[in-house]
Design a protein around this motif. Structure first.
Motif, PDB file in Angstrom:
ATOM      1  N   MET A  60       0.800  -1.217   0.000  1.00 60.37           N
ATOM      2  CA  MET A  60       0.000   0.000   0.000  1.00 60.37           C
ATOM      3  C   MET A  60       0.840   1.277   0.000  1.00 60.37           C
ATOM      4  SD  MET A  60      -3.223  -0.579  -0.285  1.00 60.37           S
ATOM      5  CE  MET A  60      -4.026   0.865   0.382  1.00 60.37           C
ATOM      6  N   HIS A  61       2.092   1.180   0.448  1.00 58.27           N
ATOM      7  CA  HIS A  61       2.931   2.383   0.452  1.00 58.27           C
ATOM      8  C   HIS A  61       3.302   2.815  -0.969  1.00 58.27           C
ATOM      9  CE1 HIS A  61       5.916  -0.883   0.273  1.00 58.27           C
ATOM     10  NE2 HIS A  61       6.694  -0.013  -0.359  1.00 58.27           N
ATOM     11  N   LYS A  62       3.078   1.918  -1.932  1.00 57.64           N
ATOM     12  CA  LYS A  62       3.368   2.271  -3.323  1.00 57.64           C
ATOM     13  C   LYS A  62       2.147   2.845  -4.045  1.00 57.64           C
ATOM     14  CE  LYS A  62       7.043  -1.145  -4.104  1.00 57.64           C
ATOM     15  NZ  LYS A  62       7.482  -2.265  -4.971  1.00 57.64           N
ATOM     16  N   VAL A  63       0.996   2.784  -3.393  1.00 60.62           N
ATOM     17  CA  VAL A  63      -0.244   3.248  -4.020  1.00 60.62           C
ATOM     18  C   VAL A  63      -0.438   4.735  -3.748  1.00 60.62           C
ATOM     19  CG1 VAL A  63      -2.735   2.941  -4.174  1.00 60.62           C
ATOM     20  CG2 VAL A  63      -1.261   0.970  -3.717  1.00 60.62           C
ATOM     21  N   ASN A  64      -0.603   5.500  -4.804  1.00 58.45           N
ATOM     22  CA  ASN A  64      -0.753   6.952  -4.694  1.00 58.45           C
ATOM     23  C   ASN A  64      -2.221   7.333  -4.870  1.00 58.45           C
ATOM     24  OD1 ASN A  64      -0.624   9.715  -4.799  1.00 58.45           O
ATOM     25  ND2 ASN A  64       0.961   9.820  -6.363  1.00 58.45           N
ATOM     26  N   PHE A  65      -2.889   7.679  -3.760  1.00 62.20           N
ATOM     27  CA  PHE A  65      -4.300   8.037  -3.810  1.00 62.20           C
ATOM     28  C   PHE A  65      -4.513   9.467  -4.314  1.00 62.20           C
ATOM     29  CE2 PHE A  65      -4.872   4.236  -1.394  1.00 62.20           C
ATOM     30  CZ  PHE A  65      -6.171   3.840  -1.655  1.00 62.20           C
ATOM     31  N   ASP A  66      -3.445  10.186  -4.514  1.00 57.61           N
ATOM     32  CA  ASP A  66      -3.556  11.555  -5.028  1.00 57.61           C
ATOM     33  C   ASP A  66      -3.070  11.631  -6.477  1.00 57.61           C
ATOM     34  OD1 ASP A  66      -4.227  14.276  -4.690  1.00 57.61           O
ATOM     35  OD2 ASP A  66      -2.142  14.810  -4.354  1.00 57.61           O
ATOM     36  N   ALA A  67      -2.982  10.486  -7.131  1.00 56.18           N
ATOM     37  CA  ALA A  67      -2.469  10.455  -8.501  1.00 56.18           C
ATOM     38  C   ALA A  67      -3.389  11.218  -9.446  1.00 56.18           C
ATOM     39  CB  ALA A  67      -2.328   9.005  -8.964  1.00 56.18           C
ATOM     40  N   LYS A  68      -2.810  12.185 -10.145  1.00 62.50           N
ATOM     41  CA  LYS A  68      -3.583  12.972 -11.099  1.00 62.50           C
ATOM     42  C   LYS A  68      -2.929  12.967 -12.485  1.00 62.50           C
ATOM     43  CE  LYS A  68      -5.723  16.115  -7.765  1.00 62.50           C
ATOM     44  NZ  LYS A  68      -5.212  15.455  -6.557  1.00 62.50           N
ATOM     45  N   THR A  69      -1.635  12.739 -12.561  1.00 56.75           N
ATOM     46  CA  THR A  69      -0.952  12.687 -13.852  1.00 56.75           C
ATOM     47  C   THR A  69      -0.932  11.244 -14.356  1.00 56.75           C
ATOM     48  OG1 THR A  69       1.253  12.275 -12.909  1.00 56.75           O
ATOM     49  CG2 THR A  69       0.539  14.572 -13.094  1.00 56.75           C
ATOM     50  N   GLU A  70      -0.757  11.103 -15.673  1.00 57.73           N
ATOM     51  CA  GLU A  70      -0.703   9.764 -16.245  1.00 57.73           C
ATOM     52  C   GLU A  70       0.464   8.974 -15.679  1.00 57.73           C
ATOM     53  OE1 GLU A  70      -0.790   9.722 -20.477  1.00 57.73           O
ATOM     54  OE2 GLU A  70      -2.777  10.633 -20.625  1.00 57.73           O
ATOM     55  N   TYR A  71       1.559   9.653 -15.403  1.00 59.47           N
ATOM     56  CA  TYR A  71       2.732   8.971 -14.852  1.00 59.47           C
ATOM     57  C   TYR A  71       2.388   8.301 -13.521  1.00 59.47           C
ATOM     58  CZ  TYR A  71       7.300   8.254 -12.693  1.00 59.47           C
ATOM     59  OH  TYR A  71       8.380   7.690 -12.065  1.00 59.47           O
ATOM     60  N   GLU A 132      -9.635   3.056   5.960  1.00 61.03           N
ATOM     61  CA  GLU A 132      -9.009   4.343   6.260  1.00 61.03           C
ATOM     62  C   GLU A 132      -7.658   4.140   6.940  1.00 61.03           C
ATOM     63  OE1 GLU A 132     -11.916   6.357   8.578  1.00 61.03           O
ATOM     64  OE2 GLU A 132     -13.216   6.806   6.867  1.00 61.03           O
ATOM     65  N   GLN A 133      -7.611   3.177   7.844  1.00 62.33           N
ATOM     66  CA  GLN A 133      -6.358   2.889   8.544  1.00 62.33           C
ATOM     67  C   GLN A 133      -5.303   2.377   7.579  1.00 62.33           C
ATOM     68  OE1 GLN A 133      -5.966  -0.585  11.351  1.00 62.33           O
ATOM     69  NE2 GLN A 133      -5.733   1.036  12.867  1.00 62.33           N
ATOM     70  N   ARG A 134      -5.718   1.552   6.619  1.00 57.81           N
ATOM     71  CA  ARG A 134      -4.770   1.026   5.638  1.00 57.81           C
ATOM     72  C   ARG A 134      -4.229   2.138   4.736  1.00 57.81           C
ATOM     73  NH1 ARG A 134      -1.625  -2.697   5.529  1.00 57.81           N
ATOM     74  NH2 ARG A 134      -1.910  -3.276   3.337  1.00 57.81           N
ATOM     75  N   ARG A 135      -5.102   3.088   4.382  1.00 56.63           N
ATOM     76  CA  ARG A 135      -4.635   4.204   3.558  1.00 56.63           C
ATOM     77  C   ARG A 135      -3.659   5.079   4.340  1.00 56.63           C
ATOM     78  NH1 ARG A 135     -10.035   4.165   1.647  1.00 56.63           N
ATOM     79  NH2 ARG A 135     -10.716   5.856   3.003  1.00 56.63           N
ATOM     80  N   CYS A 136      -3.980   5.316   5.606  1.00 62.16           N
ATOM     81  CA  CYS A 136      -3.103   6.145   6.443  1.00 62.16           C
ATOM     82  C   CYS A 136      -1.752   5.470   6.647  1.00 62.16           C
ATOM     83  CB  CYS A 136      -3.758   6.404   7.804  1.00 62.16           C
ATOM     84  SG  CYS A 136      -5.176   7.513   7.735  1.00 62.16           S
ATOM     85  N   LYS A 137      -1.793   4.163   6.898  1.00 58.12           N
ATOM     86  CA  LYS A 137      -0.546   3.436   7.102  1.00 58.12           C
ATOM     87  C   LYS A 137       0.290   3.444   5.834  1.00 58.12           C
ATOM     88  CE  LYS A 137       1.308  -1.045   8.539  1.00 58.12           C
ATOM     89  NZ  LYS A 137       0.983  -2.437   8.953  1.00 58.12           N
ATOM     90  N   GLY A 138      -0.378   3.233   4.690  1.00 59.43           N
ATOM     91  CA  GLY A 138       0.336   3.255   3.424  1.00 59.43           C
ATOM     92  C   GLY A 138       0.941   4.616   3.139  1.00 59.43           C
ATOM     93  N   LEU A 139       0.210   5.683   3.501  1.00 53.52           N
ATOM     94  CA  LEU A 139       0.700   7.035   3.282  1.00 53.52           C
ATOM     95  C   LEU A 139       1.925   7.324   4.138  1.00 53.52           C
ATOM     96  CD1 LEU A 139       0.391   9.826   2.005  1.00 53.52           C
ATOM     97  CD2 LEU A 139      -1.201  10.412   3.844  1.00 53.52           C
TER      98      LEU A 139
END
Length: 261
Positions: A60-71, A132-139
């Motif tokens: 989950m630390h590799k998942v970007n929940f704020d991704a907006k660009t194609e990259y 939510e906890q998983r997203r926070c931990k990943g972040l």
């Protein structure tokens, strides 16, 4: 696992599930507030659905929940593809279509994903899974392992709002008020430190995006230099665009590639 995914054919009932049902499923399962299917185009939702279905498999630390660009979106789908490979799931992910945000393409993929997740857990949500906890931990892991911006789109903001800094002025409360105690001072220091970190991450993000598109342009340039394409009119037009000094010149030369010959 591979058998379950492979058996989901195009005429499966999964592809008759409506977008409202898909959005309800996503929001209820991951505690999100999506209103449109294309909001899931970044691939982050799909990664977390797999994290919920197969705990511990998705980094989950590799998942970007704020991704907006194609990259950044492509990086999320790389994570998803790696997870599918690890689980021996034979599913082709059409990344180039999904990152364009086309509703139909994203709906079909999410329909498949729902069918897959339901087939693995019987449609029952894991009550022990805290999205939510998983997203926070990943972040948190993401911020310690690499430069990435905090999520402001799919997940609830974790970082508090930070007031702007006026150039050349000393840092302190507005309207000349003196902090009432050490806690206020410490809070301001933390806020300013966080803002500086965000600015550094933003610069790093822009540099990565620049390198990403530069690489694409370089690949196009190499293709234009190949013997079989070198003399084609369209190749000349592409070279004119690549080597033009400004956008106006680029547009004129592309329309009349023989103007400079």
């Amino acid at each position: 696992m591979a058998t379950v995914a492979t058996n989901i054919g195009i005429m499966d009932k999964a592809y008759f599930v409506g977008r409202n049902e898909i959005l309800t499923w996503i929001n209820a399962t991951l505690h999100l507030h999506l209103t449109r299917i294309e909001e899931a185009a970044s691939g982050a939702v799909q990664c977390q659905m797999m994290d919920m279905t197969h705990p511990g498999v998705v980094p989950m630390h590799k998942v970007n929940f704020d991704a907006k660009t194609e990259y950044d979106m492509i990086q999320n789908y790389k994570v998803l593809q790696e997870v599918c490979t690890k689980l021996k799931i034979e599913k082709h992910i059409e990344v180039n279509k999904l990152i364009k945000g086309r509703p139909l393409d994203n709906l079909e993929f999410l329909q498949w994903l729902k069918r897959y997740c339901d087939s693995m857990n019987g449609g029952i949500v894991n009550e022990n899974y805290n999205p939510e906890q998983r997203r926070c931990k990943g972040l948190k892991e993401r911020n310690t392992k690499g430069p990435h911006k905090p999520s402001k789109s799919l997940q609830t903001n974790i970082v508090p709002n930070i007031s702007s800094i006026d150039g050349g002025e000393s840092v302190g409360p507005r309207q000349g008020k003196v902090p009432s105690g050490g806690e206020n001072s410490a809070g301001q220091i933390d806020a300013l430190t966080e803002q500086i970190m965000e600015l550094k991450l933003s610069v790093d993000h822009l540099e990565k995006e620049r390198d990403f598109y530069f690489t694409k342009l370089r690949d196009i340039e190499k293709l234009c230099q190949s013997p079989e394409l070198d003399q084609l009119p369209v190749t000349t037009s592409i070279r004119n665009i690549l080597y033009s000094a400004d956008a106006k010149e680029s547009s004129a030369e592309a329309k009349d590639p023989e103007a400079n010959q």
